[in-house]
Design a protein around this motif. Sequence first.
Motif, PDB file in Angstrom:
ATOM      1  N   TYR A  17      -6.520   4.963   0.936  1.00 39.36           N
ATOM      2  CA  TYR A  17      -7.896   5.423   1.143  1.00 39.36           C
ATOM      3  C   TYR A  17      -8.907   4.707   0.271  1.00 39.36           C
ATOM      4  CZ  TYR A  17      -6.382   8.536  -2.617  1.00 39.36           C
ATOM      5  OH  TYR A  17      -5.862   9.038  -3.777  1.00 39.36           O
ATOM      6  N   GLN A  18      -8.475   3.700  -0.448  1.00 38.93           N
ATOM      7  CA  GLN A  18      -9.411   2.859  -1.201  1.00 38.93           C
ATOM      8  C   GLN A  18      -8.699   1.536  -1.469  1.00 38.93           C
ATOM      9  OE1 GLN A  18     -11.598   4.343  -4.854  1.00 38.93           O
ATOM     10  NE2 GLN A  18     -10.391   2.724  -5.832  1.00 38.93           N
ATOM     11  N   TRP A  19      -9.453   0.425  -1.340  1.00 41.38           N
ATOM     12  CA  TRP A  19      -8.868  -0.894  -1.610  1.00 41.38           C
ATOM     13  C   TRP A  19      -9.544  -1.580  -2.803  1.00 41.38           C
ATOM     14  CZ3 TRP A  19      -8.879   1.547   2.955  1.00 41.38           C
ATOM     15  CH2 TRP A  19      -7.675   1.578   3.666  1.00 41.38           C
ATOM     16  N   ASP A  20     -10.802  -1.223  -3.070  1.00 41.07           N
ATOM     17  CA  ASP A  20     -11.527  -1.812  -4.205  1.00 41.07           C
ATOM     18  C   ASP A  20     -12.310  -0.735  -4.936  1.00 41.07           C
ATOM     19  OD1 ASP A  20     -11.061  -4.748  -3.942  1.00 41.07           O
ATOM     20  OD2 ASP A  20     -11.901  -4.358  -1.940  1.00 41.07           O
ATOM     21  N   VAL A  48      -0.782   6.898  -5.786  1.00 41.56           N
ATOM     22  CA  VAL A  48      -0.489   5.681  -6.533  1.00 41.56           C
ATOM     23  C   VAL A  48      -1.764   4.844  -6.605  1.00 41.56           C
ATOM     24  CG1 VAL A  48       0.836   3.518  -6.518  1.00 41.56           C
ATOM     25  CG2 VAL A  48       1.932   5.671  -5.801  1.00 41.56           C
ATOM     26  N   GLU A  49      -2.111   4.428  -7.834  1.00 42.24           N
ATOM     27  CA  GLU A  49      -3.250   3.534  -8.019  1.00 42.24           C
ATOM     28  C   GLU A  49      -2.721   2.192  -8.507  1.00 42.24           C
ATOM     29  OE1 GLU A  49      -6.186   4.769 -10.899  1.00 42.24           O
ATOM     30  OE2 GLU A  49      -7.658   3.330 -10.128  1.00 42.24           O
ATOM     31  N   ALA A  50      -3.080   1.112  -7.812  1.00 33.13           N
ATOM     32  CA  ALA A  50      -2.596  -0.228  -8.172  1.00 33.13           C
ATOM     33  C   ALA A  50      -3.768  -1.203  -8.183  1.00 33.13           C
ATOM     34  CB  ALA A  50      -1.545  -0.684  -7.162  1.00 33.13           C
ATOM     35  N   THR A  51      -3.536  -2.363  -8.765  1.00 30.65           N
ATOM     36  CA  THR A  51      -4.599  -3.381  -8.781  1.00 30.65           C
ATOM     37  C   THR A  51      -4.868  -3.843  -7.347  1.00 30.65           C
ATOM     38  OG1 THR A  51      -2.993  -5.148  -9.118  1.00 30.65           O
ATOM     39  CG2 THR A  51      -3.972  -4.183 -11.102  1.00 30.65           C
ATOM     40  N   LEU A  61      -5.858   2.689  -3.837  1.00 33.16           N
ATOM     41  CA  LEU A  61      -5.440   4.089  -3.963  1.00 33.16           C
ATOM     42  C   LEU A  61      -4.715   4.477  -2.684  1.00 33.16           C
ATOM     43  CD1 LEU A  61      -8.601   5.842  -5.499  1.00 33.16           C
ATOM     44  CD2 LEU A  61      -6.382   5.513  -6.610  1.00 33.16           C
ATOM     45  N   ALA A  62      -3.491   4.947  -2.836  1.00 27.94           N
ATOM     46  CA  ALA A  62      -2.695   5.337  -1.669  1.00 27.94           C
ATOM     47  C   ALA A  62      -1.932   6.619  -1.981  1.00 27.94           C
ATOM     48  CB  ALA A  62      -1.728   4.220  -1.306  1.00 27.94           C
TER      49      ALA A  62
END
Length: 293
Positions: free
Chosen positions: A262-265, A236-239, A269-270
């Motif tokens: 695994y990514q916040w900016d 899932v990719e979110a703002t 990405l989760a």
Amino acid sequence: MRPNSLSRSLRRVVPTTLAALALGAAALPADAVAAGKTQPDLAVDLVMTDVVNPAEGETFSAQIDLRNYGNGDSGPVKVTVAVPAGLRTTTPYAGTGWTCAAASATSYSCAYPALLAGQRSRLNVPFEVAGATPGTTVPITATIAPDKRESNTGNNTGSVTVAIAGTAVIRGIVWHDLDGDGQREEGEPGIGPEGVLRVSLWSPQGQATGGGSATVEPDGTWSITARTEQLYQVRVEATNQYDTTAGNVGDDATDSDLVTAYQWDPTLLAASAEFHAQHGGEYVVDAGLVTRS
Ligand SMILES: [Ca+2]
Ligand SMILES: [Ca+2]
Ligand SMILES: [Ca+2]
């Protein structure tokens, strides 16, 4: 992950020629040669396919590794590759040095000049999926017919089973876990495309064919009909105004199934845990997001 009635849970030789003798002598202690104890031992070392989950109408290839574990020249190598119901022979291309022909609808007959002691060779044979039942496995078996007496005949057959792809529905909801308790409750809204940029299926298996992606609906729901008999992870990719809530907390019917961020900016990405998608299955993967602090 919420299984319904259809779903599967996430939780879960003597050389006969002077030439052969001479070849053996190079690699052997003098006493062994003097005793004439050179024998080939051909073996089917490895059988695998280039696609783990072929589908109806597709062509894939079986790679068959053969090796001479003995200390003598094998002489001509003959290999029969059995084609099971659900697969059919197609134009063979074999591999360097090999000649192959479809001996019948149900087998290939392949030949190679000889394997010296210790030598190996890879044979490639193609198959077309024709009439196999999605979600089942079919066996491909390679059998060596040795030209000479072998020191070991127990390793002359090898096989692999191939899973035939079907389809499954993978779906879920992305919601805003307002109280951050990991459970979706009354009054906690879905997050639509304004917050969720993309939901996709990622496969950890390089030789698997499948996947897909979806844009979420305004109410946060999404659904992907995907190819099966392979592993997937929902991503899932979110703002970046969001972070993930705790995963797998409480009732599975109303929890969040995202277990890794695994990514916040610049975007969040989760991902869910990996699961094996099987034909006819329905897999529910929900995603709870909290406002990032
Ligand atoms: Ca053998
Ligand atoms: Ca909640
Ligand atoms: Ca869960």
